[in-house]
Design a protein around this motif. Structure first.
Motif, PDB file in Angstrom:
ATOM      1  N   VAL A 243       0.850  -1.185   0.000  1.00  0.00           N
ATOM      2  CA  VAL A 243       0.000   0.000   0.000  1.00  0.00           C
ATOM      3  C   VAL A 243       0.889   1.239   0.000  1.00  0.00           C
ATOM      4  O   VAL A 243       1.709   1.431   0.893  1.00  0.00           O
ATOM      5  CB  VAL A 243      -0.936   0.019   1.233  1.00  0.00           C
ATOM      6  CG1 VAL A 243      -1.855   1.241   1.163  1.00  0.00           C
ATOM      7  CG2 VAL A 243      -1.767  -1.260   1.306  1.00  0.00           C
ATOM      8  N   ASN A 244       0.736   2.068  -1.034  1.00  0.00           N
ATOM      9  CA  ASN A 244       1.517   3.303  -1.181  1.00  0.00           C
ATOM     10  C   ASN A 244       0.601   4.517  -1.144  1.00  0.00           C
ATOM     11  O   ASN A 244      -0.563   4.436  -1.547  1.00  0.00           O
ATOM     12  CB  ASN A 244       2.269   3.316  -2.512  1.00  0.00           C
ATOM     13  CG  ASN A 244       3.535   2.470  -2.502  1.00  0.00           C
ATOM     14  OD1 ASN A 244       4.317   2.518  -3.430  1.00  0.00           O
ATOM     15  ND2 ASN A 244       3.739   1.659  -1.463  1.00  0.00           N
ATOM     16  N   HIS A 245       1.139   5.629  -0.699  1.00  0.00           N
ATOM     17  CA  HIS A 245       0.430   6.910  -0.757  1.00  0.00           C
ATOM     18  C   HIS A 245       0.836   7.610  -2.055  1.00  0.00           C
ATOM     19  O   HIS A 245       1.970   7.488  -2.503  1.00  0.00           O
ATOM     20  CB  HIS A 245       0.795   7.780   0.447  1.00  0.00           C
ATOM     21  CG  HIS A 245      -0.148   8.920   0.667  1.00  0.00           C
ATOM     22  ND1 HIS A 245      -0.186  10.036  -0.149  1.00  0.00           N
ATOM     23  CD2 HIS A 245      -1.105   9.129   1.621  1.00  0.00           C
ATOM     24  CE1 HIS A 245      -1.109  10.871   0.299  1.00  0.00           C
ATOM     25  NE2 HIS A 245      -1.686  10.344   1.365  1.00  0.00           N
ATOM     26  N   PHE A 246      -0.106   8.351  -2.659  1.00  0.00           N
ATOM     27  CA  PHE A 246       0.187   9.082  -3.893  1.00  0.00           C
ATOM     28  C   PHE A 246       1.448   9.917  -3.774  1.00  0.00           C
ATOM     29  O   PHE A 246       2.288   9.939  -4.673  1.00  0.00           O
ATOM     30  CB  PHE A 246      -0.990  10.023  -4.223  1.00  0.00           C
ATOM     31  CG  PHE A 246      -1.947   9.466  -5.233  1.00  0.00           C
ATOM     32  CD1 PHE A 246      -2.403   8.166  -5.149  1.00  0.00           C
ATOM     33  CD2 PHE A 246      -2.421  10.255  -6.267  1.00  0.00           C
ATOM     34  CE1 PHE A 246      -3.304   7.645  -6.068  1.00  0.00           C
ATOM     35  CE2 PHE A 246      -3.331   9.759  -7.190  1.00  0.00           C
ATOM     36  CZ  PHE A 246      -3.765   8.452  -7.090  1.00  0.00           C
ATOM     37  N   ASN A 247       1.573  10.661  -2.674  1.00  0.00           N
ATOM     38  CA  ASN A 247       2.704  11.573  -2.527  1.00  0.00           C
ATOM     39  C   ASN A 247       4.041  10.855  -2.594  1.00  0.00           C
ATOM     40  O   ASN A 247       5.026  11.410  -3.085  1.00  0.00           O
ATOM     41  CB  ASN A 247       2.601  12.330  -1.196  1.00  0.00           C
ATOM     42  CG  ASN A 247       1.397  13.238  -1.146  1.00  0.00           C
ATOM     43  OD1 ASN A 247       0.692  13.418  -2.139  1.00  0.00           O
ATOM     44  ND2 ASN A 247       1.134  13.809   0.024  1.00  0.00           N
ATOM     45  N   ASP A 248       4.086   9.631  -2.099  1.00  0.00           N
ATOM     46  CA  ASP A 248       5.331   8.862  -2.132  1.00  0.00           C
ATOM     47  C   ASP A 248       5.527   8.190  -3.490  1.00  0.00           C
ATOM     48  O   ASP A 248       6.635   8.183  -4.038  1.00  0.00           O
ATOM     49  CB  ASP A 248       5.322   7.800  -1.032  1.00  0.00           C
ATOM     50  CG  ASP A 248       5.256   8.407   0.351  1.00  0.00           C
ATOM     51  OD1 ASP A 248       5.892   9.457   0.555  1.00  0.00           O
ATOM     52  OD2 ASP A 248       4.565   7.857   1.221  1.00  0.00           O
TER      53      ASP A 248
END
Length: 255
Positions: A243-248
């Motif tokens: 699971v990744n965040h958009f910003n990263d």
């Protein structure tokens, strides 16, 4: 020498005369056309980064001149056409029916996504993020064998029997592992997320090779609450989920 395909095209020179020109399509041209058919659209920047940013000598390209020139030639040959999203000034390119026929001629036994008439504004932002995620994965993480959601929705065999509500945004291969990617922009109900996670776990743990279309899932989330919820819900499944965040993932500040 790579396979080449010659496409005849009549271009209007003036109201009284026409001139026949031959456009020779290289392997790269045909790959670009199939890319556009799969991803719905792409900007000059997208096409440059994916196909022209590294020269044939393996060096970084000094400019996007070759990408501009080739897209102009493909547009004159009516293999691509440029459109606007209406939400920004940037032009995007989509593949035409002529491009579809050219790619199909080369891959008569393969499934080729059918061309679209224009950009769907309702799904534009999501489609754009799926496109950009593919470029990042293929350029930076050496992902290969991308199967678009358009192909998955049109082929029960490729989708492994998944119903359309469970179709991911794409499937790619990285380190010999097939990964499904889900770009999450709009907030959905927790029950809907839990249902999809349950379905994916069931599929990934299946012993039926025919229905095991991927081995893991990558979620890329636009909102903090989506990221936190999916991180919590998938933690117990270990390496089956990332699971990744958009910003990263995109290295941007997403509103």
């Amino acid at each position: 020498m790579g396979m080449q395909l010659e496409i005849k095209d009549l271009l209007s020179v003036n109201p009284k005369t026409t001139k026949s020109r031959a456009v020779i399509l290289s392997d790269r041209d045909l790959t670009i056309l199939e890319f556009l058919l799969d991803m719905k659209f792409a900007s000059l920047k997208d096409i440059f980064e994916r196909f022209f940013s590294v020269t044939l000598q393996g060096e970084p390209a000094r400019s996007n001149e070759w990408a501009i020139r080739r897209l102009q030639q493909l547009e004159k040959a009516q293999l691509v056409k440029s459109v606007h999203s209406f939400s920004e000034r940037r032009r995007y390119f989509i593949a035409t029916l002529k491009a579809y026929r050219a790619v199909t001629d080369r891959k008569p036994m393969g499934f080729v996504s059918k061309p679209l008439q224009t950009i769907d504004l309702k799904t534009f932002l999501h489609d754009k993020m799926v496109l950009e995620s593919r470029i990042i994965l293929e350029n930076q993480r050496a992902a290969t064998c991308w199967v678009s959601d358009r192909k998955l929705r049109s082929s029960a065999e490729l989708a492994g029997g998944l119903s359309k509500k469970y179709i991911p945004d794409g499937i790619y291969t990285e380190d010999n592992i097939k990964t499904a990617i889900e770009i999450e922009i709009a907030v959905k109900s927790k029950v809907r997320y839990q249902d999809k996670i349950k379905k994916y776990v069931q599929l990934m743990r299946s012993q039926d090779v025919k229905h095991k279309t991927f081995d893991r899932v990558l979620f890329v989330c636009a909102k903090d609450n989506i990221f936190e919820f999916l991180s919590k819900e998938t933690k117990i499944y270990g390496d089956l989920f990332e699971v990744n965040h958009f910003n990263d993932f995109f290295k941007i500040d997403y509103p």
